[in-house]
Design a protein around this motif. Structure first.
Motif, PDB file in Angstrom:
ATOM      1  N   VAL A   1       1.698  28.322  15.850  1.00  0.00           N
ATOM      2  CA  VAL A   1       0.684  28.606  14.832  1.00  0.00           C
ATOM      3  C   VAL A   1      -0.415  29.487  15.416  1.00  0.00           C
ATOM      4  O   VAL A   1      -0.852  30.462  14.807  1.00  0.00           O
TER       5      VAL A   1
ATOM      6  N   GLU B   1       1.906  23.849  17.487  1.00  0.00           N
ATOM      7  CA  GLU B   1       0.535  24.368  17.555  1.00  0.00           C
ATOM      8  C   GLU B   1       0.522  25.720  18.258  1.00  0.00           C
ATOM      9  O   GLU B   1      -0.158  26.652  17.822  1.00  0.00           O
TER      10      GLU B   1
ATOM     11  N   LEU C   1      -4.708  18.040  19.434  1.00  0.00           N
ATOM     12  CA  LEU C   1      -4.386  19.442  19.670  1.00  0.00           C
ATOM     13  C   LEU C   1      -5.307  20.014  20.750  1.00  0.00           C
ATOM     14  O   LEU C   1      -6.367  19.469  21.037  1.00  0.00           O
TER      15      LEU C   1
ATOM     16  N   THR D   1      -1.165  23.671  11.357  1.00  0.00           N
ATOM     17  CA  THR D   1      -0.190  22.839  12.059  1.00  0.00           C
ATOM     18  C   THR D   1       0.244  21.671  11.179  1.00  0.00           C
ATOM     19  O   THR D   1       1.428  21.328  11.122  1.00  0.00           O
TER      20      THR D   1
END
Lengths: 187, 92, 135
Positions: free
Chosen positions: A169, A166, A109, A120
């Motif tokens: 989120v 991601e 990430l 995530t």
């Protein structure tokens, strides 16, 4: 001891995180039928006892709630969840052979926040065809099992889906720092 | 309505039988843990159907209790296996 | 009337999703594939039934209980699946020869494998256990 995390007070030698108390009280109220004065009072009491007896490490820098991002995230989550039952059903009914080829990929990430990593990973459980197998906190890497991932294009799609998730989120829960990590899309 | 509920109960019963078959067959403890999770979730869905059929939501309390403890079994089996596995690492 | 139809439709769809979870659990060839079936259709099925119950009993007490069950389900199922998946990989329950790409093997092995060649055999931590060759 003067550097307390935000929204916290000290009780004796324990640090009480007020957001955690509020959250536990909300859960308490969900279990009883509706908020009455007695329910709120007993909920706060139980939450305080729990927080004092079982102290948790402070969550810092913590998470923010961004309403617009939260709505986008929730709608997409529900959509993914409904969609995820589809291809799997097909594979279960069809003749899924002995030698179905899958893959395990690692996706790093862009943010380095434990909360974003956990969020995530949990939201990934709604994405069709992926399953979190392992996670490495130090580098924010998630290892995923990709069902039927037998060619590079499919694996690239899975990686892109994780990074897009991601982003959603972070836009729903991220701090300003997380948002900067997402914006600097250099890698 | 009762026909619909009966059909749903039959589907859920079949689903429970299938996960029970996987529970018996294994072959490893982890397969059984996964099958047990599915069985518990099927039971929770069955409780929901029961609440609608009986026109009384009191069984939802049981459902709440199941949702609280349902995942404990597979988590403890998984942790037990990882600690015993040779070469298992402590990171992550 | 509309509520009745919606309740019936959600109950049937939920039961169907639960059945597909059971089918996948029994028919898919290896543990990790089966876990896909165990997490996704199972969650969808249960949530559908929860929606049906909520439509049938639209009172505050029932709705809050249902919300709590849904919240617990959505957060605990991925955690349990993650723990089981991790244990499965580390105890050698994953048939490596059925993996097209395996980046976790490279990340876990102490010596990084040479560039270009992909370890196609069993990993170093597979502990001599047989892969799922049963049936």
């Amino acid at each position: 001891m003067s550097d307390l995390p935000p929204f916290s007070v000290r009780v004796g030698r324990r640090v009480v995180q007020l957001p955690l108390v509020v959250w536990l009280t909300v859960i308490w109220l969900l279990m009883w039928d509706g908020p009455s004065a007695a329910n709120v009072a007993s909920g706060v009491a139980v939450a305080l006892v729990l927080v004092l007896v079982f102290p948790l490490p402070p969550l810092d820098p913590g998470l923010r709630i961004r309403p617009v991002g939260l709505v986008v995230f929730a709608v997409r989550f529900a959509f993914d969840l409904l969609r995820s039952a589809g291809p799997l059903t097909w594979q279960a009914f069809g003749s899924a052979g002995r030698d179905t080829v899958n893959s395990v990929i690692g996706v790093t990430l862009r943010t380095r926040s434990d909360l974003i990593l956990a969020g995530t990973a949990i939201a990934l459980s709604a994405v069709p065809g992926t399953l979190v197998v392992d996670a490495r906190l130090a580098t924010s890497t998630l290892f995923l099992h990709v069902l039927g991932g037998a060619d590079d294009a499919q694996l690239d799609r899975a990686r892109a889906a994780v990074l897009a998730l991601e982003r959603r989120v972070v836009r729903a829960f991220g701090t300003r720092e997380d948002l900067r990590a997402i914006a600097g899309d250099a890698r | 309505m009762s026909a619909v509920l009966g059909a749903a109960a039959a589907l859920l019963g079949l689903a429970a039988a299938l996960s029970l078959a996987r529970l018996v067959r294994g072959p490893s403890m982890l397969d059984r843990a996964v099958a047990l999770d599915v069985l518990v979730a099927t039971m929770m869905a069955g409780l929901g159907v029961e609440a609608i059929a009986a026109d009384d939501p009191w069984v939802l309390t049981t459902m709440l209790a199941l949702s609280l403890v349902g995942f404990v079994g597979s988590v403890s089996i998984a942790r037990f296996l990882v600690y015993r596995a040779p070469g298992a690492e402590e990171d992550a | 009337m509309i509520a009745t139809v919606l309740t019936g439709a959600c109950v049937l769809a939920g039961a169907g999703a639960a059945l597909s979870a059971g089918l996948g659990l029994l028919r898919l060839p290896d543990l990790l594939s089966r876990m896909h079936a165990a997490t996704k259709p199972q969650a969808v099925g249960l949530l559908m039934v929860l929606v049906a119950v909520g439509v049938r009993f639209p009172t505050g007490g029932v709705i809050t209980t249902l919300l709590l069950v849904a919240l617990l389900q959505l957060t605990t199922v991925p955690i349990a699946a993650h723990m089981v998946g991790r244990a499965a990989y580390r105890t050698g329950r994953v048939p490596r020869h059925l993996l097209y790409v395996d980046e976790l093997d490279e990340a876990l092995s102490p010596v990084p494998p040479g560039a270009g060649e992909r370890p196609s055999g069993r990993g170093p931590d597979s502990g001599g256990e047989e892969p799922d060759a049963e049936h």
